[in-house]
Design an enzyme around this catalytic site. Structure first.
Site, PDB file in Angstrom:
ATOM      1  CG  ASP A  15      42.783  32.021  42.971  1.00 23.96           C
ATOM      2  OD1 ASP A  15      41.786  32.661  42.627  1.00 23.96           O
ATOM      3  OD2 ASP A  15      43.902  32.160  42.447  1.00 23.96           O
ATOM      4  CG  ASP A  47      42.093  32.843  36.498  1.00 24.68           C
ATOM      5  OD1 ASP A  47      42.068  32.128  35.487  1.00 24.68           O
ATOM      6  OD2 ASP A  47      41.126  33.540  36.867  1.00 24.68           O
ATOM      7  CG  ASP A  89      47.932  32.832  42.372  1.00 24.76           C
ATOM      8  OD1 ASP A  89      46.702  32.917  42.575  1.00 24.76           O
ATOM      9  OD2 ASP A  89      48.487  33.285  41.354  1.00 24.76           O
TER      10      ASP A  89
END
Length: 215
Positions: A12, A14, A170
């Site tokens: 991922d 960001d 996250d």
């Protein structure tokens, strides 16, 4: 004897590879100021990240009692793309990790709900783009995370299969996409999402811990 599958680490963007909240926050506050509305606290902005820019802007506008329109979306995107790498930095240890994985034969990819053009601008601005074989943005395919098709399409673009892949992110969207695609997942505990989003996946508390879990 059949060859082992190519190992591929899919990240991922960001909150996993980069701490982009400062530039997202700044662009969002500039958009609010343009409409003569108050800005946001950093924690509020972090809580809006993870489902793509349009959802982030819808949440921000709803918090100010207004509706997002196309003009505001377009203004934000133009502003953010021009300033995506001003305050944003890779998380500590990420550049070194990417180099180390590449040296040891890992193929690397990015699967993000951020629009592809903005993601490419950001990765290029930080000098990270050279590491990645493929980038699946939020508008690259007909679907996006948590739809597993987003991750599958990114893997296909990288020329690898689910068997040798691991998704690192996250947010619950990353874990759900990985589970649906039959891909091993590791939760980035240093990122923006609470660890409750891990959904049973192993949690790397920092980048060094991620390196150990990748093996």
């Amino acid at each position: 004897m059949p060859e082992a599958p190519i190992r591929c680490a899919v990240f991922d963007l960001d909150g996993t590879l980069v701490d982009s909240a400062p530039d997202i926050h700044a662009a969002l506050d500039r958009l609010m100021a343009r409409r003569r509305l108050p800005g946001f606290a950093r924690a509020e902005v972090v809580g809006m990240i993870g489902d793509g820019v349009r959802v982030l802007l819808e949440r921000a506008h709803a918090a100010r009692g207004i509706t997002l329109d196309d003009a505001s979306f377009d203004h934000f995107m133009a502003d953010y793309e021009a300033n995506a790498a001003v305050l944003t930095q890779p998380f500590a240890g990420i550049p070194e990790l990417l180099s180390a994985l590449a040296v040891t034969g890992w193929r690397l990819a990015v699967c993000t709900n951020k629009p592809e053009a903005a993601a490419r601008v950001l990765l290029s601005g930080l000098g990270l783009d050279r590491h990645f074989s493929a980038l699946g943005g939020g508008d690259s395919f007909p679907m996006r995370k948590p739809d597993p098709g987003h991750l599958r399409a990114t893997l296909a673009a990288a020329g690898v299969t689910a068997e040798g892949a691991v998704m690192i992110g996250d947010h619950a969207n990353d874990m759900l996409a990985a589970r649906g695609a039959g891909v091993r997942a590791i939760f980035a505990g240093w990122g923006y999402g609470p660890q409750s989003m891990a959904g049973g996946a192993p949690i790397a508390l920092d980048v060094a811990g991620l390196r150990s879990l990748l093996g």
